[in-house]
Design an enzyme around this catalytic site. Structure first.
Site, PDB file in Angstrom:
ATOM      1  N   TRP A   1     -16.331 -37.845 -99.865  1.00  0.00           N
ATOM      2  CA  TRP A   1     -17.536 -37.166 -99.374  1.00  0.00           C
ATOM      3  C   TRP A   1     -17.976 -36.063-100.320  1.00  0.00           C
ATOM      4  O   TRP A   1     -19.160 -35.866-100.549  1.00  0.00           O
ATOM      5  CB  TRP A   1     -17.342 -36.659 -97.942  1.00  0.00           C
ATOM      6  CG  TRP A   1     -17.293 -37.814 -96.979  1.00  0.00           C
ATOM      7  CD1 TRP A   1     -16.238 -38.208 -96.218  1.00  0.00           C
ATOM      8  CD2 TRP A   1     -18.341 -38.768 -96.733  1.00  0.00           C
ATOM      9  NE1 TRP A   1     -16.563 -39.340 -95.511  1.00  0.00           N
ATOM     10  CE2 TRP A   1     -17.847 -39.706 -95.804  1.00  0.00           C
ATOM     11  CE3 TRP A   1     -19.641 -38.933 -97.213  1.00  0.00           C
ATOM     12  CZ2 TRP A   1     -18.607 -40.785 -95.341  1.00  0.00           C
ATOM     13  CZ3 TRP A   1     -20.403 -40.013 -96.738  1.00  0.00           C
ATOM     14  CH2 TRP A   1     -19.892 -40.920 -95.819  1.00  0.00           C
TER      15      TRP A   1
ATOM     16  N   ASP B   1     -19.537 -28.982 -95.510  1.00  0.00           N
ATOM     17  CA  ASP B   1     -19.813 -30.236 -94.803  1.00  0.00           C
ATOM     18  C   ASP B   1     -18.706 -30.423 -93.768  1.00  0.00           C
ATOM     19  O   ASP B   1     -17.631 -30.923 -94.076  1.00  0.00           O
ATOM     20  CB  ASP B   1     -19.819 -31.396 -95.804  1.00  0.00           C
ATOM     21  CG  ASP B   1     -19.947 -32.756 -95.114  1.00  0.00           C
ATOM     22  OD1 ASP B   1     -20.037 -32.791 -93.865  1.00  0.00           O
ATOM     23  OD2 ASP B   1     -19.949 -33.776 -95.834  1.00  0.00           O
TER      24      ASP B   1
ATOM     25  N   LYS C   1     -18.913 -37.817 -85.317  1.00  0.00           N
ATOM     26  CA  LYS C   1     -17.461 -37.728 -85.439  1.00  0.00           C
ATOM     27  C   LYS C   1     -16.886 -36.911 -84.275  1.00  0.00           C
ATOM     28  O   LYS C   1     -16.045 -37.382 -83.538  1.00  0.00           O
ATOM     29  CB  LYS C   1     -17.057 -37.074 -86.767  1.00  0.00           C
ATOM     30  CG  LYS C   1     -17.816 -37.599 -87.994  1.00  0.00           C
ATOM     31  CD  LYS C   1     -17.295 -38.923 -88.505  1.00  0.00           C
ATOM     32  CE  LYS C   1     -18.199 -39.629 -89.504  1.00  0.00           C
ATOM     33  NZ  LYS C   1     -18.438 -38.929 -90.756  1.00  0.00           N
TER      34      LYS C   1
HETATM   35  C1  LIG Z   1     -19.329 -39.288 -92.019  1.00  0.00           C
HETATM   36  C2  LIG Z   1     -19.455 -38.219 -93.018  1.00  0.00           C
HETATM   37  C3  LIG Z   1     -20.638 -38.032 -93.759  1.00  0.00           C
HETATM   38  C4  LIG Z   1     -21.821 -38.965 -93.689  1.00  0.00           C
HETATM   39  O1  LIG Z   1     -22.511 -38.820 -92.554  1.00  0.00           O
HETATM   40  P1  LIG Z   1     -23.807 -39.706 -92.209  1.00  0.00           P
HETATM   41  O2  LIG Z   1     -24.191 -39.145 -90.904  1.00  0.00           O
HETATM   42  O3  LIG Z   1     -23.378 -41.133 -92.165  1.00  0.00           O
HETATM   43  O4  LIG Z   1     -24.810 -39.469 -93.273  1.00  0.00           O
HETATM   44  C5  LIG Z   1     -20.680 -36.977 -94.657  1.00  0.00           C
HETATM   45  N1  LIG Z   1     -19.650 -36.139 -94.798  1.00  0.00           N
HETATM   46  C6  LIG Z   1     -18.502 -36.290 -94.109  1.00  0.00           C
HETATM   47  C7  LIG Z   1     -17.368 -35.322 -94.316  1.00  0.00           C
HETATM   48  C8  LIG Z   1     -18.371 -37.332 -93.187  1.00  0.00           C
HETATM   49  O5  LIG Z   1     -17.234 -37.477 -92.500  1.00  0.00           O
END
Ligand SMILES: *Cc1c(COP(=O)(O)O)cnc(C)c1O
Length: 363
Positions: free
Chosen positions: A101, A175, A199
């Site tokens: 990521w 993030d 998540k």
């Molecule tokens: C799942 C995830 C993303 C991507 O998210 P989307 O909603 O699919 O764009 C980005 N960063 C992390 C750490 C993630 O777990």
């Protein structure tokens, strides 16, 4: 059979939340409409929206000088919106590279500015968090971006980079897609936090942004309107139609969190769950293996490999026992058990029981 869902995302939601949504699906609190059918400008939905924000602020202790935005576009759109809005005339930003990521965030930021990778764990296949005192920070960076929990690699920071005493007053950007609400954090240490909802917050379709006020309002005016945090902040996330049902569901999750002791209680449960699972992996005499440095192991996403050739059998038998979505990410292979807030300890225990049996039969 009890089903336990270990998906990395979209992921398991608290059963109580789903039941409440089911009970209210056709008629929300006697108004005769489903939340899905309500105008986002109407009294009912405005109340749901405001309550969700208030509950989130309370849960996370979000200071008054931070905006809470309910957006769309996922973590991926934030990879662009962050540099769009936060460069503020500067030409470079600092990024920490701890896995898949981080890499994606870095690749996107490179379209907008120079990216200074201050620390990188690629040398050991992204199995650890580089120590803070090795980071090559730039005092002129527009911001420092990192990924507190690498959902795919299963690497998590057990600490927050402390930029407060560093030269340059560089804002910290995180993030938190897969770790938000899993442990208490001091929001005031961050300039901006973002997270896709699917998540640990609610269903897909909602992206949460928590941003300090002074970082809003610096987007290049020639940029698309929808990418400007200020537009969303000035309009209470209702500049256009927000993802109303996802926000409603997130609001139910926030109420569930409050009812169950808040984030501190979640953290205790998450530590207990992770300990049970890692202990089983480490006690398997090498039958199962987690490649991540012990101090940096994720509480949310637990990747592990098995002795060669047994992945297919493991997944088939796990499935038959109601232990679902354990297949690891294609880039890592093996298994990954995601054990977010909504995963009960009983689910982890059921997984560990199965793992022990499987190892005994196949070891
Ligand atoms: C799942 C995830 C993303 C991507 O998210 P989307 O909603 O699919 O764009 C980005 N960063 C992390 C750490 C993630 O777990």
């Amino acid at each position: 059979m009890t089903i336990f869902n270990f998906s990395a995302g979209p992921a398991v939601l608290p059963k109580e939340v789903l039941q409440q949504a089911q009970a209210e699906l056709l008629d929300w609190q006697g108004c005769g409409m489903s939340v899905m059918e309500m105008s986002h400008r109407g009294r009912e939905y405005m109340g749901i929206h405001a309550q969700a924000e208030a509950d989130l602020r309370e849960l996370m202790g979000i200071p008054a000088n931070y905006k809470v935005l309910f957006l769309q576009g996922g973590g991926h759109l934030q990879f662009s919106m962050v540099p769009f809005n936060l460069l503020r005339g500067k030409s470079s930003a600092d990024y920490v590279n701890t896995g898949e990521w981080s890499k994606k965030a870095i690749a996107e930021a490179k379209k907008f500015c120079n990216v200074n990778v201050v620390a990188d764990s690629a040398d050991k296949n992204f199995t650890y968090v580089p120590a803070f005192d090795t980071w090559k920070l730039d005092r002129d960076a527009a911001y420092l971006h990192y990924t507190p929990n690498e959902t795919i690699g299963g690497v998590e920071f057990d600490w927050v980079p402390s930029l407060a005493n560093m030269p340059g007053n560089v804002p910290l950007v995180a993030d938190m897609s897969s770790s938000i609400l899993s442990r208490p954090i001091d929001v005031s240490k961050f300039g901006l936090i973002y997270a896709g909802a699917q998540k640990n917050i609610g269903p897909a379709g909602l992206t949460l942004v928590i941003v300090r006020e002074d970082l809003v309002g610096h987007a290049n005016p020639g940029l698309p309107t929808m990418l400007d945090y200020k537009i969303h902040a000035d309009n209470d996330s209702m500049y256009n139609t927000p993802p109303t049902f996802s926000i409603y569901m997130a609001g139910l999750v926030f109420q569930w969190l409050k009812k169950h002791g808040g984030i501190a209680a979640m953290e205790r449960a998450n530590i207990a769950k992770a300990n049970v699972l890692y202990a089983a992996i480490d006690a398997s005499n090498g039958f199962y293996h987690c490649p991540v440095n012990k101090a940096d192991r994720s509480r949310m996403n637990v990747p592990f490999t098995l002795k060669d050739g047994l992945d297919g059998d493991f997944l088939k038998q796990a499935d038959a026992r109601g232990l679902l979505q354990l297949k690891g990410h294609r880039s890592v292979g093996g298994m990954r058990a995601s054990i977010y807030n909504a995963m009960p300890l009983a689910g982890v225990q059921a997984l560990v029981d199965f793992m022990n049996e499987f190892a005994k039969k196949n070891g």
